[in-house]
Design a protein around this motif. Structure first.
Motif, PDB file in Angstrom:
ATOM      1  N   UNK A  55     -58.178  -5.439   3.501  1.00 25.62           N
ATOM      2  CA  UNK A  55     -58.623  -5.951   4.795  1.00 25.62           C
ATOM      3  C   UNK A  55     -59.981  -5.396   5.227  1.00 25.62           C
ATOM      4  N   UNK A  56     -60.455  -4.289   4.633  1.00 21.55           N
ATOM      5  CA  UNK A  56     -61.716  -3.678   5.042  1.00 21.55           C
ATOM      6  C   UNK A  56     -62.821  -3.725   3.989  1.00 21.55           C
ATOM      7  N   UNK A  57     -62.461  -3.656   2.715  1.00 26.44           N
ATOM      8  CA  UNK A  57     -63.487  -3.540   1.676  1.00 26.44           C
ATOM      9  C   UNK A  57     -63.281  -4.579   0.580  1.00 26.44           C
ATOM     10  N   UNK A  58     -64.406  -5.104   0.098  1.00 28.21           N
ATOM     11  CA  UNK A  58     -64.417  -6.017  -1.042  1.00 28.21           C
ATOM     12  C   UNK A  58     -65.401  -5.453  -2.054  1.00 28.21           C
ATOM     13  N   UNK A  77     -68.207  -3.734   3.233  1.00 31.68           N
ATOM     14  CA  UNK A  77     -67.254  -3.099   4.132  1.00 31.68           C
ATOM     15  C   UNK A  77     -67.260  -3.851   5.454  1.00 31.68           C
ATOM     16  N   UNK A  78     -66.087  -4.245   5.899  1.00 33.59           N
ATOM     17  CA  UNK A  78     -65.955  -4.995   7.143  1.00 33.59           C
ATOM     18  C   UNK A  78     -65.912  -4.011   8.313  1.00 33.59           C
ATOM     19  N   UNK A  79     -67.028  -3.916   9.057  1.00 33.95           N
ATOM     20  CA  UNK A  79     -67.132  -3.007  10.190  1.00 33.95           C
ATOM     21  C   UNK A  79     -66.370  -3.586  11.386  1.00 33.95           C
ATOM     22  N   UNK A  80     -66.648  -4.867  11.680  1.00 37.11           N
ATOM     23  CA  UNK A  80     -65.937  -5.608  12.727  1.00 37.11           C
ATOM     24  C   UNK A  80     -65.660  -7.001  12.180  1.00 37.11           C
ATOM     25  N   UNK A  81     -65.105  -7.861  13.007  1.00 35.36           N
ATOM     26  CA  UNK A  81     -64.823  -9.237  12.561  1.00 35.36           C
ATOM     27  C   UNK A  81     -66.088  -9.978  12.139  1.00 35.36           C
ATOM     28  N   UNK A  82     -67.233  -9.626  12.734  1.00 32.55           N
ATOM     29  CA  UNK A  82     -68.469 -10.361  12.443  1.00 32.55           C
ATOM     30  C   UNK A  82     -69.535  -9.510  11.755  1.00 32.55           C
ATOM     31  N   UNK A  83     -69.315  -8.230  11.591  1.00 34.89           N
ATOM     32  CA  UNK A  83     -70.328  -7.345  11.036  1.00 34.89           C
ATOM     33  C   UNK A  83     -69.816  -6.682   9.762  1.00 34.89           C
TER      34      UNK A  83
END
Length: 184
Positions: A55-58, A77-83
């Motif tokens: 859910x956070x890293x690809x 890395x998914x910091x927020x839903x859009x960032x």
């Protein structure tokens, strides 16, 4: 001349930075030889493979077709839903090399780099993560402080894993593989 011995790889020439080497280049255009149907003069085909996703890293890895070529690893890395925070690195000889881009680091870069370090230690089983940046940067002192706080150490001249470049600062994050392999 190159920062790292790997920088003569055509895969690393896509970046807009003057300092050659393994480069962070999420905002740089891809060379024509990397675009399907592109008209680049010399083609160096590689296969891209998803090696991890949660859910956070690809994490994707470009696996070169030719032996001996370095592996380019893309961390998102998914910091927020859009960032998101994106880092590209070169995997070579059980070490991961990341060049810090010129200019201000994007929001979420620290979290993204921390996730990259954790992934490198737990999943990739690398021994070292090297970062490099120009010594002439105006923000050199804050970068040294930030990366020291994260656990990086300054690489002394003559280290066998990095080239001799007096204009470039190298820092290393040594990873203890004994503790992470015992957990599995």
């Amino acid at each position: 001349s190159s920062i790292l011995p790997l920088s003569n790889c055509p895969q690393l020439q896509c970046c807009r930075h003057i300092v050659p080497g393994p480069l962070w280049c999420s905002d740089a255009p891809h060379p024509l030889s990397k675009i399907p149907g592109g008209r680049g003069g010399s083609r160096d085909p590689s296969l891209s493979a998803l090696i991890y996703k949660d859910e956070k890293i690809t994490v994707n890895q470009d696996v070169p077709v030719h032996e001996g070529k370095p592996h380019i690893v893309h961390f998102q890395y998914k910091v927020t839903e859009v960032k998101t925070s994106s880092w590209d690195a070169v995997l070579s000889n059980q070490s991961l090399f990341v060049e810090i881009p010129d200019g201000l680091l994007a929001d979420g870069s620290k979290e993204g780099l921390s996730a990259l370090l954790e992934f490198a230690e737990e999943k990739m089983k690398v021994n070292y993560v090297f970062i490099c940046f120009r010594k002439s940067r105006e923000d050199r002192a804050p970068l040294l402080k930030t990366f020291s706080f994260l656990g990086f150490e300054i690489v002394r001249p003559g280290h066998p894993s990095v080239p001799s470049r007096p204009d470039v600062m190298f820092m290393v994050y040594p990873l203890d593989q004994n503790s992470s392999s015992d957990e599995e």
